[in-house]
Design a protein around this motif. Structure first.
Motif, PDB file in Angstrom:
ATOM      1  N   ASN A 149       0.798  -1.227   0.000  1.00  0.00           N
ATOM      2  CA  ASN A 149       0.000   0.000   0.000  1.00  0.00           C
ATOM      3  C   ASN A 149       0.835   1.285   0.000  1.00  0.00           C
ATOM      4  O   ASN A 149       0.274   2.385   0.090  1.00  0.00           O
ATOM      5  CB  ASN A 149      -0.930   0.014   1.217  1.00  0.00           C
ATOM      6  CG  ASN A 149      -2.005  -1.050   1.123  1.00  0.00           C
ATOM      7  OD1 ASN A 149      -2.530  -1.314   0.045  1.00  0.00           O
ATOM      8  ND2 ASN A 149      -2.310  -1.684   2.246  1.00  0.00           N
ATOM      9  N   GLU A 150       2.155   1.156  -0.086  1.00  0.00           N
ATOM     10  CA  GLU A 150       3.018   2.336  -0.114  1.00  0.00           C
ATOM     11  C   GLU A 150       3.002   2.955  -1.514  1.00  0.00           C
ATOM     12  O   GLU A 150       3.191   2.263  -2.523  1.00  0.00           O
ATOM     13  CB  GLU A 150       4.453   1.956   0.245  1.00  0.00           C
ATOM     14  CG  GLU A 150       5.436   3.117   0.260  1.00  0.00           C
ATOM     15  CD  GLU A 150       5.218   4.069   1.435  1.00  0.00           C
ATOM     16  OE1 GLU A 150       5.706   5.202   1.379  1.00  0.00           O
ATOM     17  OE2 GLU A 150       4.557   3.660   2.420  1.00  0.00           O
ATOM     18  N   ARG A 151       2.755   4.249  -1.580  1.00  0.00           N
ATOM     19  CA  ARG A 151       2.805   4.929  -2.878  1.00  0.00           C
ATOM     20  C   ARG A 151       4.261   5.100  -3.311  1.00  0.00           C
ATOM     21  O   ARG A 151       5.124   5.419  -2.500  1.00  0.00           O
ATOM     22  CB  ARG A 151       2.107   6.287  -2.811  1.00  0.00           C
ATOM     23  CG  ARG A 151       0.626   6.170  -2.525  1.00  0.00           C
ATOM     24  CD  ARG A 151      -0.217   7.288  -3.109  1.00  0.00           C
ATOM     25  NE  ARG A 151      -1.638   6.892  -3.011  1.00  0.00           N
ATOM     26  CZ  ARG A 151      -2.257   6.174  -3.924  1.00  0.00           C
ATOM     27  NH1 ARG A 151      -1.618   5.817  -5.019  1.00  0.00           N
ATOM     28  NH2 ARG A 151      -3.514   5.812  -3.765  1.00  0.00           N
ATOM     29  N   TYR A 152       4.501   4.856  -4.587  1.00  0.00           N
ATOM     30  CA  TYR A 152       5.864   4.977  -5.083  1.00  0.00           C
ATOM     31  C   TYR A 152       5.919   5.897  -6.301  1.00  0.00           C
ATOM     32  O   TYR A 152       4.903   6.280  -6.868  1.00  0.00           O
ATOM     33  CB  TYR A 152       6.474   3.609  -5.376  1.00  0.00           C
ATOM     34  CG  TYR A 152       5.843   2.806  -6.490  1.00  0.00           C
ATOM     35  CD1 TYR A 152       6.334   2.881  -7.787  1.00  0.00           C
ATOM     36  CD2 TYR A 152       4.783   1.927  -6.235  1.00  0.00           C
ATOM     37  CE1 TYR A 152       5.781   2.121  -8.813  1.00  0.00           C
ATOM     38  CE2 TYR A 152       4.232   1.155  -7.261  1.00  0.00           C
ATOM     39  CZ  TYR A 152       4.727   1.264  -8.544  1.00  0.00           C
ATOM     40  OH  TYR A 152       4.182   0.508  -9.555  1.00  0.00           O
ATOM     41  N   HIS A 153       7.119   6.216  -6.680  1.00  0.00           N
ATOM     42  CA  HIS A 153       7.446   7.245  -7.660  1.00  0.00           C
ATOM     43  C   HIS A 153       7.748   6.569  -8.999  1.00  0.00           C
ATOM     44  O   HIS A 153       8.647   5.733  -9.085  1.00  0.00           O
ATOM     45  CB  HIS A 153       8.676   7.986  -7.122  1.00  0.00           C
ATOM     46  CG  HIS A 153       9.111   9.170  -7.900  1.00  0.00           C
ATOM     47  ND1 HIS A 153      10.278   9.843  -7.611  1.00  0.00           N
ATOM     48  CD2 HIS A 153       8.565   9.823  -8.950  1.00  0.00           C
ATOM     49  CE1 HIS A 153      10.425  10.845  -8.443  1.00  0.00           C
ATOM     50  NE2 HIS A 153       9.397  10.860  -9.273  1.00  0.00           N
ATOM     51  N   THR A 158       1.853   8.125  -9.126  1.00  0.00           N
ATOM     52  CA  THR A 158       2.400   7.616  -7.867  1.00  0.00           C
ATOM     53  C   THR A 158       1.459   6.533  -7.328  1.00  0.00           C
ATOM     54  O   THR A 158       0.725   6.756  -6.365  1.00  0.00           O
ATOM     55  CB  THR A 158       2.586   8.742  -6.828  1.00  0.00           C
ATOM     56  OG1 THR A 158       1.321   9.409  -6.637  1.00  0.00           O
ATOM     57  CG2 THR A 158       3.617   9.750  -7.289  1.00  0.00           C
ATOM     58  N   PRO A 159       1.468   5.358  -7.931  1.00  0.00           N
ATOM     59  CA  PRO A 159       0.535   4.309  -7.531  1.00  0.00           C
ATOM     60  C   PRO A 159       1.068   3.495  -6.361  1.00  0.00           C
ATOM     61  O   PRO A 159       2.212   3.666  -5.914  1.00  0.00           O
ATOM     62  CB  PRO A 159       0.463   3.440  -8.785  1.00  0.00           C
ATOM     63  CG  PRO A 159       1.882   3.503  -9.307  1.00  0.00           C
ATOM     64  CD  PRO A 159       2.349   4.914  -9.023  1.00  0.00           C
ATOM     65  N   THR A 160       0.249   2.576  -5.864  1.00  0.00           N
ATOM     66  CA  THR A 160       0.718   1.558  -4.937  1.00  0.00           C
ATOM     67  C   THR A 160       0.877   0.259  -5.724  1.00  0.00           C
ATOM     68  O   THR A 160       0.320   0.104  -6.819  1.00  0.00           O
ATOM     69  CB  THR A 160      -0.272   1.323  -3.784  1.00  0.00           C
ATOM     70  OG1 THR A 160      -1.461   0.692  -4.303  1.00  0.00           O
ATOM     71  CG2 THR A 160      -0.650   2.635  -3.095  1.00  0.00           C
ATOM     72  N   GLN A 161       1.617  -0.687  -5.158  1.00  0.00           N
ATOM     73  CA  GLN A 161       1.749  -1.986  -5.811  1.00  0.00           C
ATOM     74  C   GLN A 161       0.390  -2.669  -5.939  1.00  0.00           C
ATOM     75  O   GLN A 161       0.108  -3.306  -6.958  1.00  0.00           O
ATOM     76  CB  GLN A 161       2.695  -2.867  -5.012  1.00  0.00           C
ATOM     77  CG  GLN A 161       4.162  -2.473  -5.112  1.00  0.00           C
ATOM     78  CD  GLN A 161       5.027  -3.471  -4.375  1.00  0.00           C
ATOM     79  OE1 GLN A 161       5.068  -3.482  -3.152  1.00  0.00           O
ATOM     80  NE2 GLN A 161       5.706  -4.320  -5.123  1.00  0.00           N
ATOM     81  N   GLU A 190      -2.544  -1.256  -6.231  1.00  0.00           N
ATOM     82  CA  GLU A 190      -3.336  -0.613  -7.278  1.00  0.00           C
ATOM     83  C   GLU A 190      -2.913  -1.099  -8.657  1.00  0.00           C
ATOM     84  O   GLU A 190      -3.761  -1.352  -9.535  1.00  0.00           O
ATOM     85  CB  GLU A 190      -3.201   0.903  -7.182  1.00  0.00           C
ATOM     86  CG  GLU A 190      -3.924   1.522  -5.994  1.00  0.00           C
ATOM     87  CD  GLU A 190      -3.636   3.002  -5.833  1.00  0.00           C
ATOM     88  OE1 GLU A 190      -4.337   3.647  -5.040  1.00  0.00           O
ATOM     89  OE2 GLU A 190      -2.695   3.513  -6.498  1.00  0.00           O
ATOM     90  N   ALA A 196       7.490   8.785  -2.515  1.00  0.00           N
ATOM     91  CA  ALA A 196       6.650   9.290  -3.606  1.00  0.00           C
ATOM     92  C   ALA A 196       6.493  10.797  -3.462  1.00  0.00           C
ATOM     93  O   ALA A 196       6.252  11.297  -2.366  1.00  0.00           O
ATOM     94  CB  ALA A 196       5.277   8.621  -3.571  1.00  0.00           C
ATOM     95  N   ASP A 215       4.975  14.555  -3.438  1.00  0.00           N
ATOM     96  CA  ASP A 215       3.673  15.123  -3.093  1.00  0.00           C
ATOM     97  C   ASP A 215       3.165  15.908  -4.297  1.00  0.00           C
ATOM     98  O   ASP A 215       3.687  16.972  -4.632  1.00  0.00           O
ATOM     99  CB  ASP A 215       3.821  16.043  -1.876  1.00  0.00           C
ATOM    100  CG  ASP A 215       2.511  16.706  -1.468  1.00  0.00           C
ATOM    101  OD1 ASP A 215       1.478  16.447  -2.105  1.00  0.00           O
ATOM    102  OD2 ASP A 215       2.542  17.504  -0.507  1.00  0.00           O
TER     103      ASP A 215
END
Length: 306
Positions: A175-179, A215-218, A220, A276, A278
């Motif tokens: 659920n961590e948003r990444y770049h 900036t999705p999550t894994q 998503e 990620a 902002d």
């Protein structure tokens, strides 16, 4: 246009090609630097100069009359940026803007970290450019961090998705948003920086910016992949970031630099990583350059052949 003549060092590679294409489409006169003896084919609409990246004389002659340099030299030869930068900032140089090979994660955040040990050459180069710009008001640099190469990463497996085995590796909760950015999007960002350079609208001179297609999550991304492959079951492999980090650090301590991918995965995907950008921040690169976010489903569909 304050910048007209642009050199792309490494302009025939996976990232260099879309960057070069974007610059040509934007109306710049683009010269691609290739290594002496190279047989690679540069993008259409460019001129080509073969150079010796270790020779100041070779680089000085090749940079004469140019306005900007975009370095897309890969991590394994990143030290070759130094002579290129030194010639670009030398007295009498015509170079007004230097964009170093920072495409990827934000190396301003990696100093004194394990992954920063691998990326140390990039960090030092930006330090050098910062000092040079402080001494020369006619020279500026712009660092562009794009996060994961999303479309490229799908094909090469760096995002933990395997279309052949229908397997997804998810770190921690997922659920961590990444770049992340697609390669053509990075090309658009480079062209936008150089369109602004030297004009009253210039918002990136001597700045390190972050851009992102999204900036999705894994989770998503996995859900989108599952929706695009109805009836196909995907196997989910759960990975623990702390275990992956420990193993990678042990291997790195023994000189194993193949640990970059697991270190990158932990950097981006681990719960609480916080890397990620902002998107509401006024300093977010997309806002500074007028770039619109993209839909990851487009790249996913192309990768899956949908």
């Amino acid at each position: 246009m304050a910048i007209k003549n642009v050199v792309v060092a490494g302009g025939t590679g996976a990232l260099g090609t879309p960057i070069t294409n974007a610059l040509v489409q934007a109306g710049f006169n683009v010269t691609v630097f290739t290594r002496e003896g190279s047989t690679s084919t540069p993008p259409a609409g460019t001129s080509v100069k073969q150079v010796d990246y270790k020779s100041v004389d070779s680089l000085k002659a090749a940079l004469a009359g140019q306005d900007a340099v975009v370095s897309v030299l890969g991590s394994f030869v990143i030290g070759e940026q130094q002579p290129l930068a030194e010639v670009a900032v030398a007295p009498g140089s015509s170079i007004k803007r230097f964009i170093p090979s920072e495409f990827g994660i934000n190396t301003r955040k990696t100093r004194d970290t394990p992954i920063g040990k691998i990326l140390g050459g990039k960090t030092l180069l930006v330090d050098f450019l910062t000092e040079a710009a402080a001494k020369n008001p006619n020279f500026a640099w712009t660092g562009i961090s794009s996060g994961h190469f999303f479309d490229w990463g799908l094909t090469h497996g760096s995002l933990g998705l395997d279309a052949k085995t229908h397997t997804a590796t998810i770190y921690d909760s997922g659920n961590e948003r990444y770049h992340a950015s697609n390669l053509p999007f990075i090309g658009k960002a480079v062209a936008a920086v150089l369109r602004q350079a030297g004009t009253p609208e210039d918002k990136t001179a001597n700045k390190y910016i972050e851009i992102a297609s999204f900036t999705p999550t894994q989770n998503e991304v996995l859900a989108a992949v599952q929706a695009l492959t109805p009836g196909q079951e995907w196997t989910v492999v759960h990975a623990k970031s702390d275990e992956a980090q420990k193993d990678a650090e042990e291997r790195l301590s023994k000189g194993d630099y193949s640990t970059f991918l697991p270190l990158l995965s932990v950097w981006q995907f681990a719960d609480g990583a916080g890397h990620a950008p902002d998107q509401a921040d006024p300093a977010f690169g997309n806002k500074l350059l007028g770039l619109q976010a993209e839909d990851p489903k487009v790249a996913l569909a192309a990768w899956l052949g949908k």
